[in-house]
Design a protein around this motif. Structure first.
Motif, PDB file in Angstrom:
ATOM      1  N   ASP A 104       0.808  -1.215   0.000  1.00  0.00           N
ATOM      2  CA  ASP A 104       0.000   0.000   0.000  1.00  0.00           C
ATOM      3  C   ASP A 104       0.843   1.269   0.000  1.00  0.00           C
ATOM      4  OD1 ASP A 104      -2.505  -1.261   0.042  1.00  0.00           O
ATOM      5  OD2 ASP A 104      -2.343  -1.602   2.196  1.00  0.00           O
ATOM      6  N   LEU A 105       2.150   1.165   0.224  1.00  0.00           N
ATOM      7  CA  LEU A 105       3.008   2.332   0.341  1.00  0.00           C
ATOM      8  C   LEU A 105       3.693   2.664  -0.977  1.00  0.00           C
ATOM      9  CD1 LEU A 105       4.803   1.748   3.780  1.00  0.00           C
ATOM     10  CD2 LEU A 105       3.116   3.513   3.252  1.00  0.00           C
ATOM     11  N   ARG A 106       3.646   3.940  -1.339  1.00  0.00           N
ATOM     12  CA  ARG A 106       4.411   4.462  -2.464  1.00  0.00           C
ATOM     13  C   ARG A 106       5.215   5.655  -1.958  1.00  0.00           C
ATOM     14  NH1 ARG A 106       2.301   0.466  -4.182  1.00  0.00           N
ATOM     15  NH2 ARG A 106       1.497   0.080  -6.286  1.00  0.00           N
ATOM     16  N   PHE A 107       6.361   5.891  -2.596  1.00  0.00           N
ATOM     17  CA  PHE A 107       7.251   6.965  -2.166  1.00  0.00           C
ATOM     18  C   PHE A 107       7.521   7.917  -3.325  1.00  0.00           C
ATOM     19  CE2 PHE A 107       7.969   3.476   0.665  1.00  0.00           C
ATOM     20  CZ  PHE A 107       8.290   4.035   1.892  1.00  0.00           C
ATOM     21  N   MET A 108       7.234   9.197  -3.125  1.00  0.00           N
ATOM     22  CA  MET A 108       7.615  10.216  -4.092  1.00  0.00           C
ATOM     23  C   MET A 108       9.004  10.702  -3.688  1.00  0.00           C
ATOM     24  SD  MET A 108       5.737  13.813  -5.130  1.00  0.00           S
ATOM     25  CE  MET A 108       4.336  13.032  -5.948  1.00  0.00           C
ATOM     26  N   VAL A 109       9.998  10.437  -4.540  1.00  0.00           N
ATOM     27  CA  VAL A 109      11.386  10.739  -4.207  1.00  0.00           C
ATOM     28  C   VAL A 109      11.997  11.635  -5.277  1.00  0.00           C
ATOM     29  CG1 VAL A 109      11.648   8.565  -2.965  1.00  0.00           C
ATOM     30  CG2 VAL A 109      12.239   8.663  -5.384  1.00  0.00           C
ATOM     31  N   THR A 110      13.146  12.219  -4.966  1.00  0.00           N
ATOM     32  CA  THR A 110      13.812  13.080  -5.933  1.00  0.00           C
ATOM     33  C   THR A 110      14.397  12.237  -7.067  1.00  0.00           C
ATOM     34  OG1 THR A 110      15.945  12.981  -4.781  1.00  0.00           O
ATOM     35  CG2 THR A 110      14.406  14.724  -4.128  1.00  0.00           C
ATOM     36  N   ARG A 156      11.618  -0.486  -7.175  1.00  0.00           N
ATOM     37  CA  ARG A 156      10.953  -1.753  -6.906  1.00  0.00           C
ATOM     38  C   ARG A 156      10.358  -1.827  -5.514  1.00  0.00           C
ATOM     39  NH1 ARG A 156      14.156  -1.903 -10.816  1.00  0.00           N
ATOM     40  NH2 ARG A 156      13.968  -3.391 -12.549  1.00  0.00           N
ATOM     41  N   LEU A 157      10.611  -0.794  -4.723  1.00  0.00           N
ATOM     42  CA  LEU A 157      10.007  -0.697  -3.391  1.00  0.00           C
ATOM     43  C   LEU A 157       8.896   0.349  -3.362  1.00  0.00           C
ATOM     44  CD1 LEU A 157      13.192  -0.954  -1.134  1.00  0.00           C
ATOM     45  CD2 LEU A 157      11.549  -2.753  -1.699  1.00  0.00           C
ATOM     46  N   GLY A 158       8.403   0.735  -4.554  1.00  0.00           N
ATOM     47  CA  GLY A 158       7.279   1.661  -4.624  1.00  0.00           C
ATOM     48  C   GLY A 158       7.646   3.108  -4.840  1.00  0.00           C
ATOM     49  N   GLY A 159       8.921   3.388  -5.140  1.00  0.00           N
ATOM     50  CA  GLY A 159       9.328   4.776  -5.349  1.00  0.00           C
ATOM     51  C   GLY A 159       9.072   5.253  -6.769  1.00  0.00           C
ATOM     52  N   PHE A 160       8.723   6.523  -6.909  1.00  0.00           N
ATOM     53  CA  PHE A 160       8.619   7.133  -8.241  1.00  0.00           C
ATOM     54  C   PHE A 160       9.178   8.558  -8.157  1.00  0.00           C
ATOM     55  CE2 PHE A 160       4.628   8.005  -6.106  1.00  0.00           C
ATOM     56  CZ  PHE A 160       4.277   9.294  -6.469  1.00  0.00           C
ATOM     57  N   PRO A 161       9.850   9.000  -9.242  1.00  0.00           N
ATOM     58  CA  PRO A 161      10.620  10.245  -9.171  1.00  0.00           C
ATOM     59  C   PRO A 161       9.788  11.507  -9.379  1.00  0.00           C
ATOM     60  CG  PRO A 161      10.890   9.257 -11.320  1.00  0.00           C
ATOM     61  CD  PRO A 161      10.029   8.305 -10.528  1.00  0.00           C
ATOM     62  N   VAL A 162      10.283  12.587  -8.786  1.00  0.00           N
ATOM     63  CA  VAL A 162       9.713  13.905  -9.015  1.00  0.00           C
ATOM     64  C   VAL A 162      10.855  14.908  -9.054  1.00  0.00           C
ATOM     65  CG1 VAL A 162       9.358  14.342  -6.541  1.00  0.00           C
ATOM     66  CG2 VAL A 162       8.028  15.617  -8.231  1.00  0.00           C
ATOM     67  N   ASN A 163      10.760  15.852  -9.956  1.00  0.00           N
ATOM     68  CA  ASN A 163      11.720  16.955 -10.015  1.00  0.00           C
ATOM     69  C   ASN A 163      11.226  18.031  -9.059  1.00  0.00           C
ATOM     70  OD1 ASN A 163      13.177  19.298 -10.667  1.00  0.00           O
ATOM     71  ND2 ASN A 163      13.490  18.620 -12.779  1.00  0.00           N
ATOM     72  N   THR A 164      11.889  18.174  -7.915  1.00  0.00           N
ATOM     73  CA  THR A 164      11.410  19.108  -6.891  1.00  0.00           C
ATOM     74  C   THR A 164      11.471  20.559  -7.338  1.00  0.00           C
ATOM     75  OG1 THR A 164      13.626  19.105  -5.876  1.00  0.00           O
ATOM     76  CG2 THR A 164      11.993  17.559  -4.993  1.00  0.00           C
ATOM     77  N   GLN A 165      12.355  20.866  -8.307  1.00  0.00           N
ATOM     78  CA  GLN A 165      12.451  22.236  -8.797  1.00  0.00           C
ATOM     79  C   GLN A 165      11.390  22.529  -9.850  1.00  0.00           C
ATOM     80  OE1 GLN A 165      14.517  24.411  -7.344  1.00  0.00           O
ATOM     81  NE2 GLN A 165      15.104  22.695  -5.999  1.00  0.00           N
ATOM     82  N   HIS A 166      11.097  21.527 -10.688  1.00  0.00           N
ATOM     83  CA  HIS A 166      10.093  21.696 -11.744  1.00  0.00           C
ATOM     84  C   HIS A 166       9.224  20.440 -11.806  1.00  0.00           C
ATOM     85  CE1 HIS A 166      12.289  25.254 -13.091  1.00  0.00           C
ATOM     86  NE2 HIS A 166      13.393  24.530 -13.058  1.00  0.00           N
ATOM     87  N   PRO A 167       8.308  20.264 -10.851  1.00  0.00           N
ATOM     88  CA  PRO A 167       7.472  19.056 -10.817  1.00  0.00           C
ATOM     89  C   PRO A 167       6.660  18.908 -12.103  1.00  0.00           C
ATOM     90  CG  PRO A 167       7.263  20.332  -8.788  1.00  0.00           C
ATOM     91  CD  PRO A 167       7.996  21.195  -9.762  1.00  0.00           C
TER      92      PRO A 167
END
Length: 251
Positions: free
Chosen positions: A92-98, A112-123
């Motif tokens: 059930d856990l997902r992680f929004m990471v840099t 593979r542990l539920g992480g997906f990337p985000v650009n913190t400067q330009h999401p």
């Protein structure tokens, strides 16, 4: 079709193509349970001294949740699921990471542990859209509102959590998104073997209470209240003996 909006200086909302820059995430059916099992029963108890947790009763057992922990060390990514494991499962856990955390060997594990990337400067709208999809599925999304690791001082929060919560709530009437502030405190700024950890889980913040229709104004108010909640939780560390907590020993 869902529409997503970027806020402007006014209360006008500009629609964005939801198919642009599509983002996905997944949880490995074998790696994730193994990683959390080893982390919970081997790695974390052996590395840290005492791990103390307060406020687990504040974690909703149903419905979409955004966990908003402070970010003091890379260990935070393991300590959050450790603290909420009694109420949530790894799937059930997902992680929004840099984006940087999704590079190389580390990125292979993170994705593979539920992480997906985000650009913190330009999401991108893709990250926002995926976060909304996860919340609509009733999953929990972990987002570090400070945007990066900060070991000292008070840090202004990024607007991403408010934007995600408000977008999800507006896209599905009665969704009931809740934001859970979490303060993670280490007895040393740079955790090493034997460091003690205190994790304080705050009361849920209901996103629908902030959805008046003006994205920029609503987001600013929500972000401000989340910052206050995290600051109050951090103050509990100096008064830990006056609070009941669930203690997890190294057994």
């Amino acid at each position: 079709m869902m529409e997503f909006y970027y806020s402007s200086d006014t209360c006008q909302r500009t629609p964005v193509n939801p198919q642009a820059n599509r983002t996905t995430s997944r949880v490995s059916p074998w790696l994730s349970p193994l990683a959390y099992l080893l982390g919970r029963h081997c790695l974390l108890p052996l590395f840290f001294g005492q791990i103390r947790i307060t406020g687990q009763k504040n974690i909703p057992t149903t419905g979409p949740v955004i966990f908003a922990p402070t970010h003091r060390a890379r260990w935070d990514g393991l300590l959050v699921p450790y603290a909420v494991a009694d109420c949530m499962t790894a799937k059930d856990l997902r992680f929004m990471v840099t984006i940087d955390e999704c590079q190389g060997l580390q990125g292979w594990f993170v994705r593979r542990l539920g992480g997906f990337p985000v650009n913190t400067q330009h999401p991108s709208v893709g990250s926002l859209r995926h976060g909304v999809e996860l919340l609509k599925q009733g999953k929990a999304v972990v987002i570090f509102p400070e945007g990066n690791i900060y070991r000292y001082g008070k840090v202004p929060l990024k607007p991403g959590i408010a934007r995600l919560g408000l977008s999800a709530e507006s896209s599905h009437s009665g969704l009931g998104v809740k934001i859970i502030p979490i303060s993670i405190n280490y007895s040393q700024p740079y955790p090493n073997w034997g460091t003690d950890v205190s994790i304080h889980i705050g009361s849920p913040i209901r996103v629908k209470d902030y959805a008046s229709g003006c994205i920029k104004k609503d987001g600013k108010k929500l972000t401000g209240d989340l910052a206050k909640a995290l600051e109050q939780l951090s103050h509990q560390e100096t008064e830990i003996t006056n609070h009941a907590f669930a203690e997890i020993t190294n057994s």
